[in-house]
Design an enzyme around this catalytic site. Sequence first.
Site, PDB file in Angstrom:
ATOM      1  N   GLY A  51      49.846  34.828  37.382  1.00  0.00           N
ATOM      2  CA  GLY A  51      49.135  33.751  38.079  1.00  0.00           C
ATOM      3  C   GLY A  51      47.621  33.878  38.073  1.00  0.00           C
ATOM      4  O   GLY A  51      46.959  33.324  38.942  1.00  0.00           O
TER       5      GLY A  51
ATOM      6  N   ASN B  58      45.652  32.479  35.904  1.00  0.00           N
ATOM      7  CA  ASN B  58      45.165  31.104  35.682  1.00  0.00           C
ATOM      8  C   ASN B  58      45.299  30.275  36.954  1.00  0.00           C
ATOM      9  O   ASN B  58      44.402  29.494  37.290  1.00  0.00           O
ATOM     10  CB  ASN B  58      45.921  30.436  34.534  1.00  0.00           C
ATOM     11  CG  ASN B  58      45.340  30.792  33.185  1.00  0.00           C
ATOM     12  OD1 ASN B  58      44.220  30.401  32.875  1.00  0.00           O
ATOM     13  ND2 ASN B  58      46.069  31.564  32.397  1.00  0.00           N
TER      14      ASN B  58
ATOM     15  N   MET C 234      56.999  29.957  31.697  1.00  0.00           N
ATOM     16  CA  MET C 234      57.640  30.345  30.448  1.00  0.00           C
ATOM     17  C   MET C 234      58.953  29.614  30.145  1.00  0.00           C
ATOM     18  O   MET C 234      59.878  30.213  29.594  1.00  0.00           O
ATOM     19  CB  MET C 234      57.855  31.863  30.439  1.00  0.00           C
ATOM     20  CG  MET C 234      56.547  32.621  30.465  1.00  0.00           C
ATOM     21  SD  MET C 234      55.433  32.070  29.142  1.00  0.00           S
ATOM     22  CE  MET C 234      54.191  33.326  29.181  1.00  0.00           C
TER      23      MET C 234
ATOM     24  N   ASN D 104      49.322  22.224  29.692  1.00  0.00           N
ATOM     25  CA  ASN D 104      49.649  23.648  29.591  1.00  0.00           C
ATOM     26  C   ASN D 104      48.485  24.385  28.949  1.00  0.00           C
ATOM     27  O   ASN D 104      47.691  23.799  28.222  1.00  0.00           O
ATOM     28  CB  ASN D 104      50.903  23.809  28.704  1.00  0.00           C
ATOM     29  CG  ASN D 104      51.317  25.262  28.548  1.00  0.00           C
ATOM     30  OD1 ASN D 104      51.281  26.038  29.512  1.00  0.00           O
ATOM     31  ND2 ASN D 104      51.699  25.658  27.348  1.00  0.00           N
TER      32      ASN D 104
ATOM     33  N   HIS E 176      47.752  27.833  26.523  1.00  0.00           N
ATOM     34  CA  HIS E 176      48.448  28.790  25.647  1.00  0.00           C
ATOM     35  C   HIS E 176      47.413  29.718  25.005  1.00  0.00           C
ATOM     36  O   HIS E 176      46.355  29.257  24.569  1.00  0.00           O
ATOM     37  CB  HIS E 176      49.234  28.020  24.578  1.00  0.00           C
ATOM     38  CG  HIS E 176      50.025  28.921  23.701  1.00  0.00           C
ATOM     39  ND1 HIS E 176      51.195  29.518  24.106  1.00  0.00           N
ATOM     40  CD2 HIS E 176      49.788  29.377  22.434  1.00  0.00           C
ATOM     41  CE1 HIS E 176      51.661  30.283  23.147  1.00  0.00           C
ATOM     42  NE2 HIS E 176      50.825  30.211  22.115  1.00  0.00           N
TER      43      HIS E 176
ATOM     44  N   ASP F  57      55.045  24.604  23.125  1.00  0.00           N
ATOM     45  CA  ASP F  57      53.620  24.732  22.826  1.00  0.00           C
ATOM     46  C   ASP F  57      53.118  23.692  21.814  1.00  0.00           C
ATOM     47  O   ASP F  57      52.270  23.988  20.965  1.00  0.00           O
ATOM     48  CB  ASP F  57      53.295  26.164  22.346  1.00  0.00           C
ATOM     49  CG  ASP F  57      53.614  27.195  23.414  1.00  0.00           C
ATOM     50  OD1 ASP F  57      53.435  26.892  24.613  1.00  0.00           O
ATOM     51  OD2 ASP F  57      54.071  28.302  23.071  1.00  0.00           O
TER      52      ASP F  57
END
Length: 187
Positions: A15, A17, A90, A107, A109, A145
């Site tokens: 966490g 981010n 995930m 999202n 990545h 992704d």
Amino acid sequence: MVEKTKACVLISGNGTNLGSLIKNSRNYNFPIKIELVISNNENARGIKLAKKYSIPYKFISSSSIKSFERNTLFEIKKRKIKFLCLAGFMKVLSKNFINSFGYKIINIHPSLLPKYKGLNTHKRVLKNNEKYSGCTVHYVTSRLDSGKIISQKKIKIKKNETEKSLEKRILTQEHKLYSKSIISLFK
Ligand code: GAR
């Protein structure tokens, strides 16, 4: 003061981010307010951050992705959430979930997509002797992704770079890029 869009952050792990999004979202002119954190991992360290900042949080098991999506939709609709951020989440969300939510889902990545989708990105990047890596913020689709790229930050790989050092340097960039991208989406 901007009218903030109600947002939910989905996490599975540390966490970091999430932490940077929480901090930035407390700025009065940041466009989103994090109203809910959902983790599919009961022991995710990110849950501690939600607690620390008094943000409502829920653990929702994803052992059945169908029930995870059903419960998540219930929670986010109840709170009138209109923006979803995946931050180290995930699991791949279904088309049905994405359509039923009906608002933007983004999202982050840790690679220069479309290269290195999936797991172990840094390891694969180093193995392939890439000169550059970085991170990408993109819209979420039901394919891993994938989805339209919103923004990227590229960094040069150093001599003697290790997986750990690359992960750390890219994470620092992720923290900046995620918030910058959100701001750009609301301009
Ligand atoms: C981050 O590097 C994020 O980009 C990555 O997981 C890490 C989570 O760190 N996400 C993915 O690989 C998604 N495909 P965090 O939990 O400390 O934010």
